[in-house]
Each structure stands twice: as structure tokens, then as C-alpha cells.
Design a protein around this motif. Structure first.
Motif, PDB file in Angstrom:
ATOM      1  N   GLU A  75      49.520 -13.709  -4.095  1.00 25.98           N
ATOM      2  CA  GLU A  75      50.426 -14.626  -4.926  1.00 25.98           C
ATOM      3  C   GLU A  75      50.102 -16.188  -4.746  1.00 25.98           C
ATOM      4  OE1 GLU A  75      55.154 -15.541  -4.210  1.00 25.98           O
ATOM      5  OE2 GLU A  75      54.608 -13.815  -4.390  1.00 25.98           O
ATOM      6  N   LYS A  76      50.029 -16.753  -5.709  1.00 33.35           N
ATOM      7  CA  LYS A  76      50.036 -18.255  -5.776  1.00 33.35           C
ATOM      8  C   LYS A  76      51.239 -19.070  -5.931  1.00 33.35           C
ATOM      9  CE  LYS A  76      45.147 -17.583  -7.126  1.00 33.35           C
ATOM     10  NZ  LYS A  76      44.182 -17.802  -8.496  1.00 33.35           N
ATOM     11  N   MET A  77      51.188 -20.289  -5.857  1.00 30.48           N
ATOM     12  CA  MET A  77      52.503 -21.149  -6.260  1.00 30.48           C
ATOM     13  C   MET A  77      52.112 -21.525  -8.015  1.00 30.48           C
ATOM     14  SD  MET A  77      54.595 -21.667  -4.009  1.00 30.48           S
ATOM     15  CE  MET A  77      55.527 -22.861  -4.556  1.00 30.48           C
ATOM     16  N   ASP A  78      53.034 -20.988  -8.708  1.00 25.03           N
ATOM     17  CA  ASP A  78      52.707 -21.085 -10.185  1.00 25.03           C
ATOM     18  C   ASP A  78      53.614 -22.267 -10.558  1.00 25.03           C
ATOM     19  OD1 ASP A  78      52.336 -20.996 -12.836  1.00 25.03           O
ATOM     20  OD2 ASP A  78      53.050 -19.057 -13.324  1.00 25.03           O
ATOM     21  N   PHE A 126      48.575 -32.179 -10.107  1.00 24.51           N
ATOM     22  CA  PHE A 126      47.989 -31.930  -8.919  1.00 24.51           C
ATOM     23  C   PHE A 126      46.458 -32.165  -8.552  1.00 24.51           C
ATOM     24  CE2 PHE A 126      51.949 -28.808  -8.279  1.00 24.51           C
ATOM     25  CZ  PHE A 126      52.619 -29.775  -8.069  1.00 24.51           C
ATOM     26  N   ARG A 127      45.770 -31.721  -9.747  1.00 25.12           N
ATOM     27  CA  ARG A 127      44.341 -31.646  -9.712  1.00 25.12           C
ATOM     28  C   ARG A 127      44.000 -33.155  -9.598  1.00 25.12           C
ATOM     29  NH1 ARG A 127      39.927 -28.962 -11.110  1.00 25.12           N
ATOM     30  NH2 ARG A 127      40.933 -27.194 -11.918  1.00 25.12           N
ATOM     31  N   LEU A 128      44.700 -34.071 -10.692  1.00 26.95           N
ATOM     32  CA  LEU A 128      44.468 -35.486 -10.817  1.00 26.95           C
ATOM     33  C   LEU A 128      44.822 -36.258  -9.582  1.00 26.95           C
ATOM     34  CD1 LEU A 128      43.466 -37.374 -13.104  1.00 26.95           C
ATOM     35  CD2 LEU A 128      45.971 -37.988 -13.428  1.00 26.95           C
ATOM     36  N   ALA A 129      45.964 -36.317  -9.149  1.00 29.07           N
ATOM     37  CA  ALA A 129      46.110 -37.022  -7.845  1.00 29.07           C
ATOM     38  C   ALA A 129      46.018 -36.387  -6.417  1.00 29.07           C
ATOM     39  CB  ALA A 129      47.980 -36.793  -7.956  1.00 29.07           C
ATOM     40  N   GLY A 130      45.610 -35.056  -6.679  1.00 28.89           N
ATOM     41  CA  GLY A 130      45.186 -34.685  -5.141  1.00 28.89           C
ATOM     42  C   GLY A 130      43.913 -34.255  -4.934  1.00 28.89           C
ATOM     43  N   VAL A 161      50.483 -35.820  -0.434  1.00 31.96           N
ATOM     44  CA  VAL A 161      51.274 -34.349  -0.363  1.00 31.96           C
ATOM     45  C   VAL A 161      50.442 -33.787  -1.474  1.00 31.96           C
ATOM     46  CG1 VAL A 161      53.213 -35.168   0.518  1.00 31.96           C
ATOM     47  CG2 VAL A 161      53.117 -35.391  -1.974  1.00 31.96           C
ATOM     48  N   TYR A 162      49.840 -34.256  -2.675  1.00 32.55           N
ATOM     49  CA  TYR A 162      49.379 -33.617  -3.924  1.00 32.55           C
ATOM     50  C   TYR A 162      48.180 -32.699  -3.497  1.00 32.55           C
ATOM     51  CZ  TYR A 162      52.903 -36.446  -6.214  1.00 32.55           C
ATOM     52  OH  TYR A 162      53.851 -37.371  -6.418  1.00 32.55           O
ATOM     53  N   PHE A 163      47.294 -33.102  -2.592  1.00 36.83           N
ATOM     54  CA  PHE A 163      46.120 -32.459  -2.294  1.00 36.83           C
ATOM     55  C   PHE A 163      46.523 -30.971  -1.839  1.00 36.83           C
ATOM     56  CE2 PHE A 163      43.203 -31.032   1.260  1.00 36.83           C
ATOM     57  CZ  PHE A 163      42.086 -30.470   0.379  1.00 36.83           C
ATOM     58  N   SER A 164      47.539 -30.732  -0.839  1.00 37.20           N
ATOM     59  CA  SER A 164      47.983 -29.419  -0.652  1.00 37.20           C
ATOM     60  C   SER A 164      48.777 -28.523  -1.790  1.00 37.20           C
ATOM     61  CB  SER A 164      49.250 -29.655   0.728  1.00 37.20           C
ATOM     62  OG  SER A 164      50.000 -30.203   0.176  1.00 37.20           O
ATOM     63  N   ARG A 165      49.191 -29.388  -2.675  1.00 36.69           N
ATOM     64  CA  ARG A 165      49.917 -28.428  -3.867  1.00 36.69           C
ATOM     65  C   ARG A 165      48.799 -28.220  -4.568  1.00 36.69           C
ATOM     66  NH1 ARG A 165      55.078 -32.871  -4.629  1.00 36.69           N
ATOM     67  NH2 ARG A 165      55.996 -32.750  -2.714  1.00 36.69           N
ATOM     68  N   TYR A 166      47.770 -28.876  -4.816  1.00 38.21           N
ATOM     69  CA  TYR A 166      46.618 -28.542  -5.458  1.00 38.21           C
ATOM     70  C   TYR A 166      45.971 -27.144  -5.277  1.00 38.21           C
ATOM     71  CZ  TYR A 166      41.599 -28.430  -7.006  1.00 38.21           C
ATOM     72  OH  TYR A 166      40.300 -28.007  -7.586  1.00 38.21           O
ATOM     73  N   LEU A 167      45.769 -27.016  -3.901  1.00 35.29           N
ATOM     74  CA  LEU A 167      45.370 -25.830  -3.351  1.00 35.29           C
ATOM     75  C   LEU A 167      46.044 -24.792  -3.442  1.00 35.29           C
ATOM     76  CD1 LEU A 167      43.932 -27.202   0.282  1.00 35.29           C
ATOM     77  CD2 LEU A 167      42.447 -26.868  -1.790  1.00 35.29           C
ATOM     78  N   ALA A 168      47.524 -25.051  -3.173  1.00 35.40           N
ATOM     79  CA  ALA A 168      48.537 -23.886  -3.331  1.00 35.40           C
ATOM     80  C   ALA A 168      48.574 -23.593  -4.801  1.00 35.40           C
ATOM     81  CB  ALA A 168      49.739 -24.554  -2.842  1.00 35.40           C
ATOM     82  N   ALA A 169      48.154 -24.125  -5.881  1.00 39.07           N
ATOM     83  CA  ALA A 169      48.219 -23.896  -6.974  1.00 39.07           C
ATOM     84  C   ALA A 169      46.989 -22.986  -7.763  1.00 39.07           C
ATOM     85  CB  ALA A 169      48.461 -24.955  -8.070  1.00 39.07           C
ATOM     86  N   HIS A 170      45.989 -23.026  -6.685  1.00 37.96           N
ATOM     87  CA  HIS A 170      44.725 -22.333  -6.994  1.00 37.96           C
ATOM     88  C   HIS A 170      44.340 -21.385  -6.047  1.00 37.96           C
ATOM     89  CE1 HIS A 170      44.450 -26.249  -9.513  1.00 37.96           C
ATOM     90  NE2 HIS A 170      43.558 -25.374 -10.110  1.00 37.96           N
ATOM     91  N   PHE A 171      44.860 -21.172  -4.982  1.00 43.01           N
ATOM     92  CA  PHE A 171      44.540 -20.052  -3.927  1.00 43.01           C
ATOM     93  C   PHE A 171      45.872 -19.365  -3.621  1.00 43.01           C
ATOM     94  CE2 PHE A 171      41.261 -23.463  -3.884  1.00 43.01           C
ATOM     95  CZ  PHE A 171      40.183 -22.619  -3.590  1.00 43.01           C
ATOM     96  N   PRO A 172      45.621 -17.957  -3.117  1.00 41.25           N
ATOM     97  CA  PRO A 172      46.839 -17.280  -2.560  1.00 41.25           C
ATOM     98  C   PRO A 172      47.600 -18.163  -1.475  1.00 41.25           C
ATOM     99  CG  PRO A 172      44.794 -15.749  -2.989  1.00 41.25           C
ATOM    100  CD  PRO A 172      44.205 -17.241  -3.228  1.00 41.25           C
ATOM    101  N   LYS A 173      48.790 -17.756  -1.400  1.00 40.80           N
ATOM    102  CA  LYS A 173      49.719 -18.434  -0.287  1.00 40.80           C
ATOM    103  C   LYS A 173      49.080 -18.065   0.935  1.00 40.80           C
ATOM    104  CE  LYS A 173      53.831 -18.398  -2.946  1.00 40.80           C
ATOM    105  NZ  LYS A 173      55.291 -17.917  -3.105  1.00 40.80           N
ATOM    106  N   ILE A 174      48.829 -16.786   1.281  1.00 41.94           N
ATOM    107  CA  ILE A 174      48.393 -16.253   2.535  1.00 41.94           C
ATOM    108  C   ILE A 174      47.384 -17.260   2.988  1.00 41.94           C
ATOM    109  CG2 ILE A 174      49.612 -14.189   2.447  1.00 41.94           C
ATOM    110  CD1 ILE A 174      47.006 -12.537   1.656  1.00 41.94           C
ATOM    111  N   ASP A 175      46.283 -17.540   2.093  1.00 48.32           N
ATOM    112  CA  ASP A 175      44.892 -18.080   2.657  1.00 48.32           C
ATOM    113  C   ASP A 175      45.124 -19.397   2.706  1.00 48.32           C
ATOM    114  OD1 ASP A 175      43.428 -15.633   2.432  1.00 48.32           O
ATOM    115  OD2 ASP A 175      43.337 -15.893   0.014  1.00 48.32           O
ATOM    116  N   VAL A 176      46.187 -20.160   1.924  1.00 48.50           N
ATOM    117  CA  VAL A 176      46.355 -21.563   2.289  1.00 48.50           C
ATOM    118  C   VAL A 176      46.923 -21.764   3.587  1.00 48.50           C
ATOM    119  CG1 VAL A 176      47.734 -23.317   1.489  1.00 48.50           C
ATOM    120  CG2 VAL A 176      46.583 -22.016  -0.138  1.00 48.50           C
ATOM    121  N   ALA A 177      47.953 -20.823   3.777  1.00 50.80           N
ATOM    122  CA  ALA A 177      48.780 -20.810   5.071  1.00 50.80           C
ATOM    123  C   ALA A 177      47.654 -20.679   6.349  1.00 50.80           C
ATOM    124  CB  ALA A 177      49.607 -19.947   5.086  1.00 50.80           C
TER     125      ALA A 177
END
Length: 609
Positions: A122-125, A134-138, A298-314
Motif C-alpha cells: 500500500e502507498k499513499m495515494d 510532490f515531484r516538482l517541490a520534492g 516536507v515534499y521530499f518524503s511525500r514524494y517518496l510515500a506516493a511512489h513506494f510502499p509505506k512499509i519500505d518508506v518507514a
């Protein structure tokens, strides 16, 4: 000297009374207001502290507060932000787009579910437009640098407004009590160093503090020796591991400064290698210092969370926190040759990080202050201003809050129309119910100070049943992937936990994890996390005989020396304080039994034997 210590008012406002270096009372305003992490001037907690200790206003010699005046705080963080802009401008990255493209290829297809998530990957949709932003700012260098600069300015503006607001409330509150002339301020990180060092009982220690922000810093290294503390290094804000972890907490949909523990639990399900190199490439560590690229973006972490599974980001954020912090600590252990470390600051609420610090070669002893976040700063400030010199024994417990009479307990039970008994051997009866599969809440003695339930405001269950993590968390309204922690008889510690020598005392406060032995995994699977660790509370009879006796009686029945211990509260509420709170949470949580003072109460709807 009697000192009233006040923690910062912006969250978790907490009151302490310390006399000649001895903590005689400490409790958070949240326990009385029943609002989690209550902010503002702690009028009720102060009155409760004065009443409980029999202290009069005129008996207070000093009021200690762990921040400088707003003008000084502004001067420090404004200068830091200017330095940060130069660092961002000169930073050479490693090609983020290429790194992310390669990382995406390493995401595995998972089939085994994670309790609390709809899908293991699951990712942050957040929708197409937000993902693009998020891609632009992060992640787009020219725009992300601009976003980082604006974020730092926004942080500065908010911090200034906050410092002004809370200073006004502090002045107003002290004036209303007739204490305005007794205020002494202290550097924020010095208050953290003071609480960990003075409470440790060590003659000499390396004092490590790590948090979000405090008096221009995000971390510090000091040497505590013979009752004195000397700082030798400070990590300047905004290069903050506290902010770093707050960002992953927020980007995964949780509340910063409250739910960081959920990230620690979630991280164990993911693969840290997928993203850790990307995160590490944003850090520079030289000469025992820490710098972090675009620390406030803060947009860098949001960029990652939108593209990778929550468990892998954590998992990646947890691993990088551990790597950066342990590199930092190891440098100063080697530099000073001191093998004893004491920890404080919000980052050291991370129990897995504390395990990694204890595992550093050269570290032989460790103590983590039980109320390591900002709620503990008032006690640190009060200890610092009241310390008589020399070395005192370590604190033996954290039961610094109020207790209640049998008459007060009976009154609440009768108001709720609850039947109760007074067993001749309460511990044996409670242990028998737990052994038989009942959930038992315990309310007795003085309330714990800090974020952990340590037996006096606790829910207990046997740890033989792994499924309890799902059904009991659901009953209490908590997140299913969070592990329960065990309470373990002190004398059984080496049977159940590896590499515990030198950290036994801090484990009495449930502030560090250990790798579990095969015996622990076999006897108490419900208290062992998916990564094979547990966060125990070691209990001695001389510290809490009523609590100890329950585990000892359970050991007689089962041969097992540990139980699950989780905080006695409903979801998103503070730990219970009064008999009224205990009865209410007992009924709402549909717990089977309540051991309250010397009395035992069965839930009217429970089918437990």
C-alpha cells in the motif's frame, strides 16, 4: 532548594517539583485535562502538584523553564537558517531521478498481509495533481531548493509566533500564581542532558540529546562528571533527526510528535535497502556533526510515500535514523573514550535506535531518561537548578504522579454500580484470571510519569497468543501492526533477552528493545515483534511489590516469567489518572477484570471465568 519545573508549553505541558536534586512529584497536564499532549499553562497540574506535596507558593525558590526568551530563540534559529541556505546552494546531489528509477525496480511483489494495511504494498495515494506537485517541490532540484527555502522561512515564522504566544502564557500564568519573580530559564538541550545525567546515578557519562528543535540546536553532546555538565558539541537546527522522523510520520498519514512509534512498528515489515541509499545521500557527517540537505522540505518524503510502499518508506527512514545517529554517537564515544552514555530528547523515544546505540562498540552502559521528550524538560531544568553537587543514586522508578485512597476508589465503583471483592491474595487471583485468558487492567499506587505505562496504570494479558495483537488492539481502538510490550521479572532477563548487561536499569523503564532468545519467542510470541525484538519492562519486587507479585504468581502457574503490559487508556486518550478514568476506560474497553487498589472488579458483560 525547592524548584518548580515547567516543560515547554507548546505540547505535553508537564509539572515537576524537585527538592535538592530529588524528584518528589511530576505529572503532565494531559492526565487531568484528559486531552492528549495538552498544551498551554498547566494550571491544574501545578495545583495538583502543590496539593499532593503540601507545597505552598512561598515554598518555591525557583521556577525553571527550558527555553530562552523569544528574542534569543529567534536570534539563534534565524542565524542557522541563513547558514542552511548556503549549504543547500552548494550541495552536490547524486541524481535523484536516476536513484528513484533504480529503487522502483527493487520493490518486491508481496502476498503476506500486514495487519492494519489493506495491501502489503500500500502507498499513499494523493491523486495525480498532488503527486505531480510532490515531484516538482520534492524531487526537481531547481524547484525543491526553492521549496526548501520557503519551508525554512515558514518554520521560522511559525516558531517566532509560537515562542511569543507561549512566553505570554508563561508570564501570565506565573503572575497569576505570584511566581513571576522566580523564573529562571535554561538552554533546552541542557535540560535534556540534565534529566538523563542526574537521574542516571552515573559518576561520569557522555550525555547525548537528539530532538526536533531546542535553543538553536537539534542535538548535543556533553560530558557529565561529578555532578557537572559541560557541552562539547551542538548539532545546529535545522539538521534535525527529530524533524526528519516527523516528516516520515506525517507523509505516511500519522500525526507528527505523537505517532512516531507507529513508524517504528511499521518499519519492521519493509525492506530498508530499497530507499536507504537515497536518504543517506542527503546527509553529510564529518567531525562528529550532522548536516541534512533540504532539512525542512516536507515534499521530499511525500514524494517518496506516493511512489513506494509505506512499509519500505518507514523501513528506510528507520534504518537511516539508526545509521546517522549511531555514526554520530560512535564518533563522540571514540573521541572522549567514555563508555557510558545517557540519552534524552524526543528522538530517543525510538526504542530501536536506542538498541543500536547500546550495540555500538565501546558502549558498556546506557540509561535513557523515562520521559525523554519535551515533557521531561521541566524535570531536567529543575534538577539542574536544584542539584546540590556530587552524585546521587539513580531514580529507582518513575511513579511520580498522584495516588488515591481506598475511599475514593470505592466511591467511583459504587457510582458505576460495579460489584467488587477484596481478595486475600489479589496477585494470585489476578494471575489466575490472566492464565485463564482474561484481560486485566491494573490501577494502583502513584501514577507513572512519562509516556510509558509501568504497572500502575496498565492492561495485562498473557503473551502466549500471537493473535492478541489484532483483537486486543482492535478492542482498544489501536493500530494492529503495533506490537505489545512485555513486563518481565528482573531475574529472568538473561533467559529472555540477548545483550542486556549494562542496559538493565534503563530497561526497567521500557526505553530500549533487545533481540529475544528462543525461549522468549517460544513462551511469549505475542510480545515479540516481527523483527525478533521486544521492548521489555524489567520489574523488581522492591520497586513495585504488587505488580511484581502478579507476574510471579503467573510464573508459578505457567512457568513463564513475562506478561503483556500495555497502557491503560482508550485510543488517543492519555493514560488514566484517577479512579473515575480507570472505571470509564475499563467499561468502554470491555476489559474482563479491573484490579483497582486492593479490589477486584469483573466487567458486567464479561464472560471470562
Amino acid at each position: 532548594m525547592k524548584v518548580l519545573g515547567l516543560s515547554p508549553l507548546d505540547k505535553d505541558a508537564t509539572v515537576s517539583i524537585v527538592e535538592d536534586g530529588v524528584i518528589i512529584y511530576a505529572a503532565g497536564e494531559e492526565r487531568f485535562s484528559r486531552v492528549k499532549q495538552q498544551d498551554g499553562f498547566p494550571y491544574e497540574a501545578i495545583q495538583k502538584a502543590l496539593d499532593y506535596t503540601g507545597t505552598k507558593i512561598e515554598d518555591i525558590d525557583v521556577v525553571s523553564y527550558p527555553f530562552m526568551p523569544w528574542e534569543k530563540e529567534q536570534e539563534l534559529f534565524t542565524a542557522n537558517m541563513q547558514v542552511e541556505q548556503d549549504f543547500i546552494a552548494n550541495f552536490k546531489g547524486n541524481g535523484l531521478a536516476t536513484q528513484v528509477k533504480a529503487a522502483k525496480k527493487n520493490i518486491p511483489q508481496r502476498t503476506e498481509g500486514v495487519h492494519g494495511l489493506k495491501d502489503p504494498n500500500e502507498k499513499m495515494d494523493k491523486g495525480l495533481l498532488k503527486r505531480a506537485y510532490f515531484r516538482l517541490a520534492g524531487a526537481t532540484p531547481a524547484f525543491s531548493k526553492l521549496a526548501a527555502k520557503k519551508a525554512s522561512q515558514r518554520w521560522s515564522d511559525n516558531a517566532l509566533a509560537s515562542f511569543k504566544q507561549w512566553q505570554q502564557e508563561l508570564d501570565k500564568g506565573l503572575k497569576s500564581l505570584g511566581l513571576e519573580g522566580k523564573l529562571k530559564r535554561i538552554d533546552h538541550h541542557l535540560s535534556h542532558a540534565a534529566n538523563s545525567f542526574y537521574a542516571s546515578g552515573y559518576e561520569k557519562a557522555l550525555c547525548i540529546t537528539l530532538d526536533g528543535y531546542g535553543t538553536g540546536l537539534a542535538g548535543s553532546i556533553s560530558i557529565g562528571s561529578e555532578g557537572k555538565i559541560k557541552r562539547i558539541h551542538g548539532v545546529k537546527f535545522p539538521y534535525s533527526l527529530g524533524s526528519f522522523y516527523e516528516q516520515v510520520t506525517s507523509c505516511l498519514g500519522f500525526k507528527p510528535s505523537r505517532h512516531e512509534g507507529k513508524i517504528v512498528g511499521l518499519a519492521s515489515y519493509g525492506d530498508p535497502e530499497i530507499l536507504s541509499d537515497i536518504l543517506l545521500s542527503r546527509f553529510i557527517q564529518q567531525d562528529g556533526d550532522i548536516k541534512m540537505y533540504e532539512a525542512n522540505n516536507v515534499y521530499f518524503s511525500r514524494y517518496l510515500a506516493a511512489h513506494f510502499p509505506k512499509i519500505d518508506v518507514a523501513a528506510a527512514y528507520q534504518k537511516v535514523l539508526e545509521v546517522v545517529a549511531t555514526n554520530f554517537v560512535q564518533h563522540w564515544v571514540e573521541e572522549t573514550g567514555i563508555d557510558t552514555v545517557v540519552l534524552s530528547g524526543g528522538v530517543t523515544a525510538n526504542v530501536k535506535l536506542n538498541q543500536r546505540i547500546f550495540e555500538i562498540e565501546g558502549v558498556k552502559q546506557m540509561f535513557v531518561y523515562p520521559n525523554m521528550g519535551d515533557g521531561g524538560c521541566g524535570t531536567g531544568a529543575a534538577l539542574y537548578h536544584s542539584w546540590p553537587g556530587g552524585v546521587k543514586p539513580s531514580i529507582s522508578n518513575a511513579y511520580f504522579g498522584p495516588d488515591f485512597t481506598e475511599q475514593e476508589i470505592i466511591a467511583e465503583l459504587e457510582k458505576a454500580n460495579l460489584s467488587y471483592t477484596r481478595p486475600d491474595n489479589l496477585a494470585a487471583e489476578v494471575a489466575a484470571h490472566i492464565h485463564g485468558g482474561a484481560v486485566v487492567a491494573r490501577f494502583d499506587g502513584r501514577m507513572e510519569y512519562g509516556p510509558r505505562a509501568l504497572g500502575n496504570r496498565t492492561i495485562m494479558y498473557h503473551a502466549r497468543e500471537p493473535e492478541v495483537n489484532q483483537w486486543l488492539n482492535k478492542r482498544l481502538g489501536r493500530t494492529e501492526f503495533m506490537p505489545f510490550a512485555p513486563v518481565t521479572l528482573y531475574e529472568a532477563r538473561k533467559r529472555y533477552y540477548h545483550n542486556i548487561k549494562g542496559a538493565e536499569h534503563t530497561a526497567e523503564f521500557m526505553t530500549v528493545t533487545f533481540d529475544c532468545t528462543d525461549e522468549m519467542k517460544r513462551d511469549c510470541p505475542a510480545a515479540v515483534h516481527v523483527d525478533g525484538t521486544a521492548r521489555p519492562q524489567l520489574i523488581k519486587r522492591e520497586v513495585n511489590p504488587g505488580y511484581y507479585d502478579i507476574i510471579k504468581e503467573y510464573e508459578k502457574l505457567s512457568g513463564i516469567s513475562s506478561l503483556i503490559n500495555t497502557s491503560f487508556n482508550m485510543h488517543e486518550e492519555p493514560i488514566v489518572c484517577s479512579p473515575y478514568d480507570a472505571v470509564r476506560a475499563f467499561l468502554l474497553g470491555n476489559l474482563d477484570w479491573l484490579a483497582i487498589g486492593p479490589f477486584l472488579v469483573k466487567h458486567p458483560e464479561s464472560k471470562a471465568v
